[in-house]
Design a protein around this motif. Structure first.
Motif, PDB file in Angstrom:
ATOM      1  N   SER A   1     118.445 -40.649  52.323  1.00  0.00           N
ATOM      2  CA  SER A   1     119.497 -39.961  52.839  1.00  0.00           C
ATOM      3  C   SER A   1     120.167 -40.892  53.255  1.00  0.00           C
ATOM      4  O   SER A   1     119.726 -41.522  53.943  1.00  0.00           O
TER       5      SER A   1
ATOM      6  N   TYR B   1     119.475 -29.419  38.277  1.00  0.00           N
ATOM      7  CA  TYR B   1     120.497 -30.568  39.408  1.00  0.00           C
ATOM      8  C   TYR B   1     121.543 -30.750  38.222  1.00  0.00           C
ATOM      9  O   TYR B   1     121.012 -31.786  37.349  1.00  0.00           O
TER      10      TYR B   1
ATOM     11  N   LEU C   1     117.202 -36.464  37.076  1.00  0.00           N
ATOM     12  CA  LEU C   1     118.083 -36.897  36.647  1.00  0.00           C
ATOM     13  C   LEU C   1     117.036 -37.588  35.487  1.00  0.00           C
ATOM     14  O   LEU C   1     117.774 -37.180  34.310  1.00  0.00           O
TER      15      LEU C   1
ATOM     16  N   HIS D   1     126.090 -36.009  48.023  1.00  0.00           N
ATOM     17  CA  HIS D   1     125.271 -36.847  47.503  1.00  0.00           C
ATOM     18  C   HIS D   1     124.428 -35.425  47.914  1.00  0.00           C
ATOM     19  O   HIS D   1     123.883 -35.703  46.552  1.00  0.00           O
ATOM     20  N   GLU D   2     124.162 -34.786  48.768  1.00  0.00           N
ATOM     21  CA  GLU D   2     122.733 -34.997  49.648  1.00  0.00           C
ATOM     22  C   GLU D   2     123.325 -33.289  49.211  1.00  0.00           C
ATOM     23  O   GLU D   2     122.096 -33.044  48.389  1.00  0.00           O
TER      24      GLU D   2
ATOM     25  N   LEU E   1     125.284 -34.045  38.208  1.00  0.00           N
ATOM     26  CA  LEU E   1     125.498 -34.976  39.627  1.00  0.00           C
ATOM     27  C   LEU E   1     126.909 -35.531  38.469  1.00  0.00           C
ATOM     28  O   LEU E   1     127.350 -35.592  37.223  1.00  0.00           O
TER      29      LEU E   1
ATOM     30  N   LEU F   1     122.335 -31.247  45.517  1.00  0.00           N
ATOM     31  CA  LEU F   1     120.859 -31.560  45.254  1.00  0.00           C
ATOM     32  C   LEU F   1     120.445 -30.602  46.025  1.00  0.00           C
ATOM     33  O   LEU F   1     119.304 -29.344  45.342  1.00  0.00           O
TER      34      LEU F   1
ATOM     35  N   GLN G   1     117.079 -37.479  43.918  1.00  0.00           N
ATOM     36  CA  GLN G   1     118.276 -37.319  42.714  1.00  0.00           C
ATOM     37  C   GLN G   1     117.804 -37.689  41.245  1.00  0.00           C
ATOM     38  O   GLN G   1     118.088 -37.757  40.352  1.00  0.00           O
TER      39      GLN G   1
ATOM     40  N   ILE H   1     123.557 -42.067  43.720  1.00  0.00           N
ATOM     41  CA  ILE H   1     122.379 -43.174  43.938  1.00  0.00           C
ATOM     42  C   ILE H   1     120.997 -43.268  44.000  1.00  0.00           C
ATOM     43  O   ILE H   1     121.137 -44.809  43.599  1.00  0.00           O
TER      44      ILE H   1
ATOM     45  N   ARG I   1     111.329 -31.438  51.757  1.00  0.00           N
ATOM     46  CA  ARG I   1     113.039 -32.355  51.690  1.00  0.00           C
ATOM     47  C   ARG I   1     113.454 -31.441  52.902  1.00  0.00           C
ATOM     48  O   ARG I   1     113.436 -29.507  53.129  1.00  0.00           O
TER      49      ARG I   1
ATOM     50  N   SER J   1     115.115 -42.216  44.096  1.00  0.00           N
ATOM     51  CA  SER J   1     115.240 -40.745  45.116  1.00  0.00           C
ATOM     52  C   SER J   1     115.226 -39.821  44.025  1.00  0.00           C
ATOM     53  O   SER J   1     114.858 -39.929  43.460  1.00  0.00           O
TER      54      SER J   1
ATOM     55  N   GLN K   1     131.147 -29.273  42.919  1.00  0.00           N
ATOM     56  CA  GLN K   1     131.348 -30.791  42.350  1.00  0.00           C
ATOM     57  C   GLN K   1     132.603 -31.091  41.342  1.00  0.00           C
ATOM     58  O   GLN K   1     133.062 -32.391  42.097  1.00  0.00           O
TER      59      GLN K   1
END
Lengths: 444, 680
Positions: B120, B252, B272, B238-239, B254, B242, B268, B262, B347, B266, B220
């Protein structure tokens, strides 16, 4: 033999195809092959015109031209004086489902209602006005009334009753008569609110019967599970006012296949069965349904139409004969991917259209077309995933370049960066398949 | 749906009642009923009995009842705040197709920290918010959810951590609500980061958006719009994006320009990558490939010099290898080397945010592609090998070593690069060895076409073209209906013999002056002397005659106007016996100024339709005129427009008048030509 394509058609074809969109006019000039399929569908139109009903599934892989074929028939039907309605199914638009999914499809169909004079949709009011104008003219001629005569209103009202009496045996008959009358009254008295209320009712936008009763004095509204009944009535109405019938085109049937909940999916298949049975058993008249879907949507025995036993037996037995052509008696028309030869002829036709569009003579011949095809099959994933849409788009781009830059050779333009290797689009159906096969433990 | 009654605090009236001697027991009964507080209810009823039975107990009941009411009120108030904070105890099902599962939810301070720290960027530098700050903010957020602001001047606003409404003074609040109103209209005004964060907190709580999906899109959008001017947002959003997707079970996604954020290995990246599991062939963006690899591609000089080429090549090479791998093994790279089971990881969500779900921890179950050794190793080798090939092509010295890749995969990469660059590179060259052999290849994709089949297809397609041609398109069906008159225009074919009926139709359409001219010509066989006034009349008569009988009816020869063809008898008959009234048709367009198609089209129109078309072209607001024409013939304006469009669809191939129910517009293509031909 000349191409027969007019300048105007050529313009529209080139512009829309370059943008990757199915053109509205002139499609017959680029319809390559598919003779039997088109004959079968045209025979359906004849059946509907003769007072029967038709139901066809048009089935094919991604990029096989289902939507194109649907558009060809839709446009042709409008020229033959049918009323057409089309809708794309989506996660929010199904044939039925809690939360108004079915009604959403009906609303889309009514929004896209089209006739020759309104090919892009929104023809509902035109149809009503055409009906009323005809009645009004008839009354004026017969009774000698003038527009300002108060008696005219009463006379037209009784004419409306006369028409709708023929329809009152069907569900919604009385309500429809009242709504039509309300539209007329609203129109004549300049009460646009009343007119809009009538249109709102016809578009299925009333959610409360009380509201409809207050505004239009009708007891019923079009609802999620009854919209199809209303369409049956509407098809008779359009026939009565001089059209040849109503054709309903539903694209992207694969969205029903993608419904995750089995019960919800089967409810939709049940609706298809109801419509199918009605058309086969003569319960519906002057109406045709055309539904496109991928092969999986129809033949997959786990979640496709064939997972619904009643439909499987009807569709696989091939016993329903409503086509004059023995090869296409099945309710399912299967479209194969275009062969290289068919693509070749298609590109040849595009050259002709391009020449008419820009009034010039292209240098591209058989050899160059073949070379272009070789360059596209060398693309990433082209063997499975390259669709006619992409091929056409790129070919037109090449033709434009050649026309604008006559000093460059075909070879140099073909191998220009613009035509370099790139990935074809992915098949949306594969997403579902992969979902099922590779990650079976995936759940929400 | 939850059928439980919603708890709520009593209002002012009950509060007043709670201090009225002899009646305050009613407030206890009220609070007990509305909040399912059994003790308050029983006590309230008991006190009521006591008061009714013995009036002397009123002071005691008043004292006890007031105290009890106050305590109940405070407890209830506290519980309501607690409920607001934890109103979403678990992830909410949105019905979306998501790539993860939430298997447990916990408070951050009640669960042991995971052994591995997540990658993170919002780390422990931001202290967690105090509970009361969070509670107050959530309460305020609901209070201000729909407040709109009118235009005010910008006020600066900055706080170190957790900006809230209460940190703003009234001017700042006024600006905030104005700015937020504009944002909701899609007008993204520039402002301070702290204001943006407050709005983001609202969206993270699902406040101010139609539903959670649109909230996600708004987040977004806000990020995309403001990230350039407010780079501080990057590590947070960014965090949080998610977290938002996880907490509310959303798919999810981005924004593409945020992919470089990214981190390697991670969660993320894993989610993806999972989105691409069905790609055939696998087409991973460069950033996701980089997230899988241990090897740091971006440190290479080749990368920094040729970033675009490098990124594109790596993505495409992965696709090529995946395709080749499928052909050989029936499986794609992710299926072959990727994880077979889900991994579970804790998380901490919404760190550094004030919103619902802040201070919570989720146990997420997902496919950890970037932490699967087999996939990481394979990708490392793949990108290193590709880099070697690219180094060679671009003339860079030095090669990466210790590459272990099977020869088929090397061949696939070489074959692909040969096609893109026109060279074939020997697969043995770039495994750290010598690099000298380059040779031209012949086209491997030569097509075999069956020209007999093509010739047959050409014939078939011609037949299809004919089958789809509709003659007299749009003709109304009059057979099946008894009560509707066919109101569509009659159409003439150009290919028929001229008969009396056609001439009758022609004469019926003639204007008054045309009719007069025709009569004078029929009366005098030698013709009529031509005058300047005859010119327009002759032209208009010929336009109609072209459309009705396919040829001109009048001509001027040696200064004399003559009838063309031998139709005298028929015309005399038609004029004398068949037409009780002479049409009052006027001519609106000068056909000589029109091209053939438009000439045909105008010829097809009735006089009334021509008048409508001319009004649309000529008048700023033709609605009144159109209504007048429609009324004159007992029809409706829209029907007239439709009729004109139908005629246009047949003769021009498309409609000519576009309408939005209020205004009418002749399509641009024909506008100028028609307008110039209007006879004023």
């Amino acid at each position: 033999m000349g191409t027969g394509v007019t300048k105007r058609e050529a313009d529209v074809l080139i512009k829309t195809l370059s943008a990757g969109v199915v053109p509205r006019i002139g499609l017959r000039h680029i319809a390559v092959g598919r003779k039997k399929e088109i004959d079968a569908l045209l025979s359906d139109l004849e059946s509907v015109e003769a007072g029967y009903a038709a139901f066809r599934f048009i089935c094919g892989q991604y990029g096989s031209g289902k939507s194109f074929l649907l558009q060809v028939i839709r446009n042709n039907a409008m020229e033959r004086n049918f009323v057409v309605a089309d809708a794309d199914l989506s996660p929010e638009r199904r044939l039925t489902g809690k939360g108004g999914y079915g009604l959403a499809t009906y609303r889309e169909l009514m929004a896209n209602l089209a006739i020759l004079a309104k090919p892009e949709g929104g023809a509902l009011e035109s149809i009503l006005q055409r009906c009323i104008a005809s009645l009004q003219q008839r009354v004026m001629e017969r009774e000698g009334f003038k527009l300002e005569d108060r008696e005219l209103m009463v006379a037209v009202e009784s004419e409306i009753k006369l028409i709708t009496e023929k329809l009152t045996e069907l569900p919604y008959g009385f309500s429809f008569a009242s709504v039509l009358n309300a539209y007329w009254m609203g129109f004549k008295s300049g009460n646009s609110e009343l007119r809009q209320s009538a249109l709102k009712w016809l578009r299925g936008e009333y959610t409360s019967k009380t509201e409809a009763r207050q505004q239009l004095h009708v007891d019923r509204i079009i609802e999620d599970d009854t919209w199809y009944d209303f369409l049956k009535l509407f098809s008779l109405f359009v026939k009565e006012i001089g059209f040849k019938g109503l054709l309903v085109f539903i694209d992207e049937g694969v969205n029903l296949y993608k419904i995750p909940n089995r019960q919800a999916r089967e409810k939709n298949y049940e609706k298809i069965l109801t419509i199918f049975n009605d058309t086969m058993q003569g319960k519906a008249r002057y109406i045709g349904f055309f539904l496109t879907g991928t092969v999986k949507f129809i033949y997959d025995e786990r979640r496709g139409l064939f997972s619904y036993e009643a439909l499987q037996s009807r569709l696989s037995d091939n016993q329903f004969h409503f086509s004059r052509h023995s090869d296409f008696t099945s309710p399912i028309i299967k479209l194969e991917q275009l062969t290289p030869e068919e693509i070749f002829v298609l590109l040849e036709r595009l050259c002709e259209v391009h020449e008419v569009c820009y009034s010039y003579k292209t240098k591209i011949g058989d050899k160059e077309i073949k070379e272009f095809m070789e360059s596209i099959v060398s693309r990433l994933g082209a063997d499975k995933l390259l669709t006619p849409r992409e091929i056409i788009r790129d070919f037109l781009s090449l033709l434009n370049e050649m026309k604008d830059n006559p000093e460059y050779s075909f070879e140099s333009l073909l191998h220009d960066d613009k035509f370099a290797v790139k990935s074809a689009e992915s098949d949306p159906e594969d997403i579902v398949l992969e979902n099922d096969n590779q990650f079976t433990d995936f759940d929400i | 749906m939850n059928s439980r009654r919603t708890r709520k605090l009593p209002g002012v009236l009950i509060f007043v009642l709670s201090v009225v001697p002899g009646l305050n027991w009613i407030s206890l009964v009220y609070i007990g009923v509305h909040n399912e507080e059994v003790i308050s209810l029983i006590c309230g009823i008991l006190y009521g009995f006591m008061v009714l039975i013995d009036g002397r107990s009123i002071p005691v009941v008043w004292l006890i009842g007031t105290i009890q009411y106050a305590i109940t009120y405070i407890v209830l108030n506290y519980r309501l705040h607690e409920n607001q904070l934890s109103s979403s105890n678990g992830p909410l099902a949105t019905g979306q197709d998501v790539d993860f599962e939430i298997t447990a939810v916990a408070e951050q301070n009640r669960v042991n920290k995971p052994k591995k720290r997540r990658s993170s960027t919002v780390d422990g530098h931001v202290p967690p918010p105090e509970n009361y700050v969070l509670a107050n903010f959530i309460r305020d957020m609901h209070t201000y959810a729909n407040r709109k602001g009118s235009q005010v001047d910008f006020q600066t606003f900055s706080t170190k951590y957790y900006p809230t409404y209460r940190d703003m003074d009234k001017h700042q609040q006024a600006w905030y609500f104005y700015w937020r109103s504009e944002i909701r209209k899609g007008n993204y005004l520039d402002t301070d980061t702290s204001y943006i964060l407050v709005h983001i907190y609202e969206l993270l709580s699902g406040v101010g958006c139609e539903d959670l999906s649109s909230g996600y899109q708004q987040l977004q959008r806000i990020w995309s719009v403001y990230r350039k001017g407010h780079p501080d947002l990057d590590p947070y959003l960014h965090e949080w994006l998610l977290d938002f997707a996880l907490y509310y079970n959303l798919k999810y996604e981005l924004p593409e320009d945020c992919l470089p954020l990214i981190g390697k290995h991670s969660m993320q990246a894993d989610l993806l990558i999972h989105e691409h599991r069905a790609d055939v062939p696998l087409f991973l963006p460069f950033e996701l490939i980089d997230a899988i690899c241990e090897y740091r591609m971006k440190d290479s000089r080749l990368y920094s010099d040729n970033r675009v080429l490098f990124e594109e090549a790596i993505s495409q090479v992965v696709a090529v290898v995946d395709r080749s791998f499928r052909e050989r093994t029936g499986k794609g790279l992710l299926a072959a080397y990727g994880p077979t089971e889900r991994t579970e990881d804790w998380r901490d969500i919404f760190r550094g945010a004030l919103c619902k779900g802040a201070n919570k921890r989720l146990k997420v179950s997902f496919y950890a592609y970037t932490k699967t050794d087999s996939l990481v190793d394979f990708m490392d080798n793949l990108v290193k090998y590709t880099e070697n090939v690219l180094r060679r092509i671009n003339g860079y010295r030095g090669r990466l070593h210790s590459i272990s890749l099977d020869s088929e995969t090397c061949d696939a990469i070489n074959s692909f690069l040969e096609r893109t660059n026109g060279y074939e590179l020997s697969s043995s060259l770039y495994l750290g060895g010598d690099d000298s052999t380059i040779r031209r290849l012949k086209n491997p994709y030569e097509l075999e076409l069956d020209f007999n089949r093509i010739s047959k297809l050409r014939e078939e397609s011609d037949l299809v073209r004919e089958a789809l041609f509709v003659d007299g398109a749009g003709d109304m069906d009059t057979e099946g209906t008894q009560w509707v008159k066919d109101i569509s225009a009659e159409h003439s074919s150009s290919d028929y013999t001229i008969n009396r009926k056609m001439l009758a139709s022609l004469v019926q359409e003639l204007p008054q002056d045309g009719h007069w001219l025709l009569r004078s010509l029929l009366a005098d066989q030698s013709g009529k002397s031509f005058t300047a006034a005859d010119e327009i009349v002759i032209r208009s008569v010929n336009v109609i005659s072209q459309s009705k009988i396919g040829r001109d009816l009048l001509q001027v020869r040696n200064g004399v106007v003559l009838l063309v063809g031998d139709f005298r008898d028929e015309l005399n008959y038609v004029l004398s016996s068949q037409l009780p009234e002479i049409s009052s048709k006027r001519i609106f367009f000068d056909a000589s100024k029109l091209g053939q198609k438009l000439k045909d089209f105008v010829g097809e129109l009735t006089s009334d339709q021509s008048e409508v078309l001319s009004a649309i072209l000529n008048e700023e607001n033709p609605n009144g005129h159109i209504e007048e024409v429609a009324s004159r013939i007992g029809t409706l304006p829209m029907v007239m427009i439709d009729e004109i469009n139908e005629i246009a669809a047949q003769s021009l191939g498309d409609i000519i008048i576009e309408t939005d129910e209020i205004s009418y517009q002749v399509v641009a293509e024909f506008y100028e030509e028609l307008k110039s031909a209007i006879i004023q």
